[in-house]
Design a protein around this motif. Sequence first.
Motif, mmCIF file in Angstrom:
data_model
loop_
_atom_site.group_PDB
_atom_site.id
_atom_site.type_symbol
_atom_site.label_atom_id
_atom_site.label_comp_id
_atom_site.label_asym_id
_atom_site.label_seq_id
_atom_site.Cartn_x
_atom_site.Cartn_y
_atom_site.Cartn_z
ATOM 1 N N GLU A 46 -4.430 3.341 1.388
ATOM 2 C CA GLU A 46 -3.203 2.667 1.805
ATOM 3 C C GLU A 46 -2.992 1.485 0.878
ATOM 4 N N LEU A 47 -2.006 1.588 0.008
ATOM 5 C CA LEU A 47 -1.808 0.562 -1.007
ATOM 6 C C LEU A 47 -1.380 -0.760 -0.384
ATOM 7 N N PRO A 48 -2.082 -1.842 -0.698
ATOM 8 C CA PRO A 48 -1.639 -3.155 -0.214
ATOM 9 C C PRO A 48 -0.279 -3.507 -0.810
ATOM 10 N N ASP A 49 0.477 -4.303 -0.088
ATOM 11 C CA ASP A 49 1.755 -4.785 -0.589
ATOM 12 C C ASP A 49 1.555 -6.217 -1.067
ATOM 13 N N TYR A 50 1.403 -6.366 -2.374
ATOM 14 C CA TYR A 50 1.141 -7.698 -2.921
ATOM 15 C C TYR A 50 2.438 -8.465 -3.168
#
Length: 398
Positions: free
Chosen positions: A394-398
């Motif tokens: 689950e790609l972090p939202d930076y």
Amino acid sequence: MATSVLISGAGIAGPALAFWLNKSGYRVTIVELAEGVRPGGQTVDLRGAGGEIVERMGLLPEMRARSLDQRGAAWIKSDGRRRAEMPVTAFNGNGLVSKLEILRGDLVDVLYQATVDQTEYRFNTRITELSQHGDAVEATLSDGTTLSVKLVVGADGPHSAVRRLMFGPEEQFVKPLGGYNAWFTAPDTVGLDGWYLMYQAPGLNASMRPSHEPTMCKAGLAFRSEPVAYDRRNFDEQRALLTRHFAGAGWQCDALLAAAATAEDFYFDTFAQVHMPTISQGRVTLAGDAGYCASPLSGMGTSLALVGGYVLAGELGHADSLDADKVQEALRCYESVMRPYIDRCQDLPNGIDGYLPKSASDIAITAVVMKWMQRWPFRPIAERKWFTIADAIELPDY
């Protein structure tokens, strides 16, 4: 002055990382041993998290414009008849051949063009020495210059020089999987018509994949073997190894050997993975194949490189401050986010056997499995086991 980062390697992971660091205000230098970004190479896919990263970059339209029109993969016999097929539509476009595939050289060129205006590229250059002093890393380069930077990233492949300089000899971390492979451009002697053709003999795999040139293809020759000693810079020695295994092996093997003998883009290496207890030491860290190569057998190298660059840049945050505590915390978080994905991508349930079966009966069984895994009730099971790995983060939202 902007915080500086030195990256070794202008493949996929290096420029992908530079893209995101540029957006966060970093001053980035990339050194690359080659004369420029390397053209050619085999087909790589943009699926799952890797595809999402490219979309977040805003580069997906250009990737689609350069993608290859492919129809699927087929396992064939020595006389060219097909044992099994897997069309590109299988598993929602995420099968052996995915719905979005691009030549590695084209992918790298898109990343290069997207970063060259904000990143300093130094070609024909490599890092020869590294030393850490407080809040900086001193890097000596092969051209005799020295750089003092806040962070060094080794994105220089499975035979990483940065890893060797900071972590130790290659043998500690590179784990052979029991085979070798060569890739190169060759004439299309069979009329691929968009199909990726794969011929297997006991312990051997010969393949031909479409390219942008209608009369040419991207070819591969792979064989099972215990570790053998060879000079990585001696292509004639490597070609001799191929001839020893493939001469008279059937199908188009002799024609492919002839093409390998003169191919300008000839590449040869072992099937291997990189396993490290940690991918960071002080202000030096690794990205892509240098730190967590999953081998071409996984099909996950591109996704790992793109995701690794995105996560590392995201955890580093903005370039306003990069003190010692922040660097260490960022690198710990980078590894923490990546480690489950690395482990999933490096998990090869069948090892090398599916690609390089040991016997004729194993080859026949492989073809049957390829047919039946696309049918109910086996399809959802196969999809979960083999064709959803790229989405296993689950790609972090930076």
